[in-house]
Design a protein around this motif. Structure first.
Motif, PDB file in Angstrom:
ATOM      1  N   PRO B  84       0.725  -1.474  -0.258  1.00  0.00           N
ATOM      2  CA  PRO B  84      -0.073   0.138  -0.051  1.00  0.00           C
ATOM      3  C   PRO B  84       0.672   1.721  -0.579  1.00  0.00           C
ATOM      4  CG  PRO B  84      -0.774  -1.702   1.548  1.00  0.00           C
ATOM      5  CD  PRO B  84       0.133  -2.416   1.102  1.00  0.00           C
ATOM      6  N   ARG B  85       1.902   1.285   0.727  1.00  0.00           N
ATOM      7  CA  ARG B  85       3.494   2.512   0.264  1.00  0.00           C
ATOM      8  C   ARG B  85       3.498   3.358  -0.899  1.00  0.00           C
ATOM      9  NH1 ARG B  85       8.646   0.677   2.935  1.00  0.00           N
ATOM     10  NH2 ARG B  85       8.368  -1.964   3.200  1.00  0.00           N
ATOM     11  N   ASP B  86       3.289   2.048  -1.428  1.00  0.00           N
ATOM     12  CA  ASP B  86       3.729   1.779  -3.043  1.00  0.00           C
ATOM     13  C   ASP B  86       2.614   3.288  -3.878  1.00  0.00           C
ATOM     14  OD1 ASP B  86       4.618  -1.052  -3.619  1.00  0.00           O
ATOM     15  OD2 ASP B  86       5.869   0.425  -2.074  1.00  0.00           O
ATOM     16  N   SER B  87       1.194   3.108  -3.151  1.00  0.00           N
ATOM     17  CA  SER B  87       0.776   4.465  -4.002  1.00  0.00           C
ATOM     18  C   SER B  87       1.228   5.498  -3.821  1.00  0.00           C
ATOM     19  CB  SER B  87      -0.744   4.486  -2.777  1.00  0.00           C
ATOM     20  OG  SER B  87      -1.065   2.520  -2.931  1.00  0.00           O
ATOM     21  N   ALA B  88       1.076   6.140  -5.022  1.00  0.00           N
ATOM     22  CA  ALA B  88       1.861   7.233  -5.743  1.00  0.00           C
ATOM     23  C   ALA B  88       1.560   7.623  -7.446  1.00  0.00           C
ATOM     24  CB  ALA B  88       3.527   7.114  -5.257  1.00  0.00           C
ATOM     25  N   VAL B  89       1.716   8.363  -7.495  1.00  0.00           N
ATOM     26  CA  VAL B  89       1.909   9.303  -9.139  1.00  0.00           C
ATOM     27  C   VAL B  89       3.344   8.216  -9.218  1.00  0.00           C
ATOM     28  CG1 VAL B  89       1.621  10.716 -10.514  1.00  0.00           C
ATOM     29  CG2 VAL B  89      -0.291  10.459  -8.941  1.00  0.00           C
ATOM     30  N   TYR B  90       3.499   7.466 -10.658  1.00  0.00           N
ATOM     31  CA  TYR B  90       4.689   7.646 -10.872  1.00  0.00           C
ATOM     32  C   TYR B  90       5.077   8.086 -12.594  1.00  0.00           C
ATOM     33  CZ  TYR B  90       5.822   4.443  -7.215  1.00  0.00           C
ATOM     34  OH  TYR B  90       5.677   3.576  -6.062  1.00  0.00           O
ATOM     35  N   PHE B  91       6.126   9.426 -12.362  1.00  0.00           N
ATOM     36  CA  PHE B  91       6.003   9.695 -14.034  1.00  0.00           C
ATOM     37  C   PHE B  91       7.385   8.906 -14.775  1.00  0.00           C
ATOM     38  CE2 PHE B  91       3.566  13.108 -13.742  1.00  0.00           C
ATOM     39  CZ  PHE B  91       3.173  13.719 -12.671  1.00  0.00           C
ATOM     40  N   CYS B  92       7.570   9.249 -15.896  1.00  0.00           N
ATOM     41  CA  CYS B  92       8.614   8.645 -16.642  1.00  0.00           C
ATOM     42  C   CYS B  92       9.001   9.831 -17.651  1.00  0.00           C
ATOM     43  CB  CYS B  92       8.412   7.851 -17.665  1.00  0.00           C
ATOM     44  SG  CYS B  92       9.281   7.265 -18.975  1.00  0.00           S
ATOM     45  N   ALA B  93      10.598  10.261 -17.822  1.00  0.00           N
ATOM     46  CA  ALA B  93      10.517  12.075 -18.204  1.00  0.00           C
ATOM     47  C   ALA B  93      11.998  11.398 -18.488  1.00  0.00           C
ATOM     48  CB  ALA B  93      11.298  12.806 -17.402  1.00  0.00           C
ATOM     49  N   SER B  94      11.786  12.029 -19.879  1.00  0.00           N
ATOM     50  CA  SER B  94      13.414  11.870 -21.413  1.00  0.00           C
ATOM     51  C   SER B  94      13.549  13.506 -21.889  1.00  0.00           C
ATOM     52  CB  SER B  94      12.519  11.122 -22.290  1.00  0.00           C
ATOM     53  OG  SER B  94      11.680  11.717 -23.177  1.00  0.00           O
ATOM     54  N   SER B  95      15.160  13.013 -21.819  1.00  0.00           N
ATOM     55  CA  SER B  95      15.772  15.155 -22.359  1.00  0.00           C
ATOM     56  C   SER B  95      16.611  14.174 -22.992  1.00  0.00           C
ATOM     57  CB  SER B  95      15.929  15.201 -21.272  1.00  0.00           C
ATOM     58  OG  SER B  95      17.560  14.315 -20.200  1.00  0.00           O
ATOM     59  N   SER B  96      17.242  15.180 -24.230  1.00  0.00           N
ATOM     60  CA  SER B  96      18.077  14.575 -24.848  1.00  0.00           C
ATOM     61  C   SER B  96      19.546  14.903 -24.101  1.00  0.00           C
ATOM     62  CB  SER B  96      18.201  15.602 -26.153  1.00  0.00           C
ATOM     63  OG  SER B  96      19.079  15.762 -27.119  1.00  0.00           O
ATOM     64  N   GLY B  97      20.590  14.487 -24.320  1.00  0.00           N
ATOM     65  CA  GLY B  97      22.314  15.096 -23.785  1.00  0.00           C
ATOM     66  C   GLY B  97      22.778  16.014 -24.629  1.00  0.00           C
ATOM     67  N   THR B  98      22.401  16.705 -25.471  1.00  0.00           N
ATOM     68  CA  THR B  98      22.874  17.153 -26.897  1.00  0.00           C
ATOM     69  C   THR B  98      22.213  18.265 -26.847  1.00  0.00           C
ATOM     70  OG1 THR B  98      22.199  15.831 -28.580  1.00  0.00           O
ATOM     71  CG2 THR B  98      24.458  15.166 -27.654  1.00  0.00           C
ATOM     72  N   GLY B  99      22.423  19.078 -26.364  1.00  0.00           N
ATOM     73  CA  GLY B  99      21.284  20.609 -27.310  1.00  0.00           C
ATOM     74  C   GLY B  99      20.044  20.813 -26.445  1.00  0.00           C
ATOM     75  N   GLY B 100      19.572  19.677 -25.176  1.00  0.00           N
ATOM     76  CA  GLY B 100      18.504  19.555 -25.102  1.00  0.00           C
ATOM     77  C   GLY B 100      18.457  20.066 -23.485  1.00  0.00           C
ATOM     78  N   ILE B 101      17.767  20.610 -22.995  1.00  0.00           N
ATOM     79  CA  ILE B 101      17.745  21.006 -21.524  1.00  0.00           C
ATOM     80  C   ILE B 101      16.802  20.519 -20.920  1.00  0.00           C
ATOM     81  CG2 ILE B 101      17.921  23.427 -19.837  1.00  0.00           C
ATOM     82  CD1 ILE B 101      20.609  22.637 -21.026  1.00  0.00           C
ATOM     83  N   ALA B 102      15.859  20.553 -21.157  1.00  0.00           N
ATOM     84  CA  ALA B 102      14.820  20.236 -20.126  1.00  0.00           C
ATOM     85  C   ALA B 102      14.435  18.912 -19.953  1.00  0.00           C
ATOM     86  CB  ALA B 102      12.892  20.504 -20.044  1.00  0.00           C
ATOM     87  N   GLN B 103      14.078  18.345 -19.311  1.00  0.00           N
ATOM     88  CA  GLN B 103      13.075  17.107 -18.957  1.00  0.00           C
ATOM     89  C   GLN B 103      12.065  17.360 -19.290  1.00  0.00           C
ATOM     90  OE1 GLN B 103      13.681  15.265 -15.277  1.00  0.00           O
ATOM     91  NE2 GLN B 103      16.164  15.445 -15.225  1.00  0.00           N
ATOM     92  N   HIS B 104      11.087  16.173 -20.210  1.00  0.00           N
ATOM     93  CA  HIS B 104       9.757  16.373 -20.849  1.00  0.00           C
ATOM     94  C   HIS B 104       9.518  15.684 -20.530  1.00  0.00           C
ATOM     95  CE1 HIS B 104      10.321  19.508 -23.114  1.00  0.00           C
ATOM     96  NE2 HIS B 104      11.375  19.191 -23.996  1.00  0.00           N
TER      97      HIS B 104
END
Lengths: 115, 114
Positions: B84-104
């Motif tokens: 039950p303590r695993d209940s949460a919102v889990y997000f995945c994000a990605s970014s580009s190491g070359t030129g990209g700045i933000a995680q989407h």
């Protein structure tokens, strides 16, 4: 130690007013990046604006600007002419270059825009 | 352009069951991140990958959690057995190491363990 501090758990602002959301950070790195994200009630995380530690000018993106005061280690988000759709949670985050791509988030500020 | 795609959007399951969360990063992004968001702990980084290789898994709470990235377009986060303590919102994000700045970020998976 808390790396990112957002001292305002909640803020209430009248529509069309400007609003400043506070963020202070703690790092010993010389090279780092600061980010703001918006999380509306629907739950998604939306990237708003980025400031690099070596950027001499404050970042701006449309109605968003980042008031970067390096000596004070603050990176406040300013939203001009607030709109009802700006009501959301706002998160400040930092990436230290030594931590590669790792982002550390603050606890967030819940902004409510009143009509 | 397609953003980060997560599935399922919602998951409700009973304690002890295995849970698998899925993520498709933005094409061309070479970094992938898994985060967990709870009221008590806020947004926490669990693990991140670079070019499909796990770089930092120090945020993974315990051995019940595992993450894989078999190729550049797919990652899974698995919890076995769930609590039950695993209940949460889990997000995945990605970014580009070359030129990209933000995680989407993806839209997240809201997980409830009963």
């Amino acid at each position: 130690a808390q790396k990112i501090t957002q001292t305002q758990p909640g803020m209430f602002v009248q529509e069309k007013e400007a609003v400043t959301l506070d963020c202070t950070y703690d790092t010993s790195d010389q090279s780092y990046g600061l980010f703001w994200y918006k999380q509306p009630s629907s739950g998604e995380m939306i990237f708003l604006i980025y400031q690099g530690s070596y950027d001499e000018q404050n970042a701006t993106e449309g109605r968003y600007s980042l008031n970067f005061q390096k000596a004070r280690k603050s990176a406040n988000l300013v939203i001009s002419a607030s709109q009802l759709g700006d009501s959301a949670m706002y998160f400040c985050a930092m990436r230290e270059w030594q931590g590669a791509q790792k982002l550390v988030f603050g606890q967030g500020t819940r902004l409510t825009i009143n009509p | 352009d397609a953003g980060v795609i997560q599935s399922p959007r919602h998951e409700v399951t009973e304690m002890g069951q295995e849970v698998t969360l899925r993520c498709k990063p933005i094409s061309g992004h070479d970094y992938l991140f898994w985060y967990r968001q709870t009221m008590m702990r806020g947004l926490e980084l669990l693990i991140y990958f670079n070019n499909n290789v796990p770089i930092d898994d120090s945020g993974m709470p315990e051995d019940r959690f595992s993450a894989k990235m078999p190729n550049a377009s797919f990652s899974t986060l698995k919890i076995q057995p769930s609590e039950p303590r695993d209940s949460a919102v889990y997000f995945c994000a990605s970014s580009s190491g070359t030129g990209g700045i933000a995680q989407h970020f993806g839209d997240g998976t809201r997980l409830s363990i009963l």
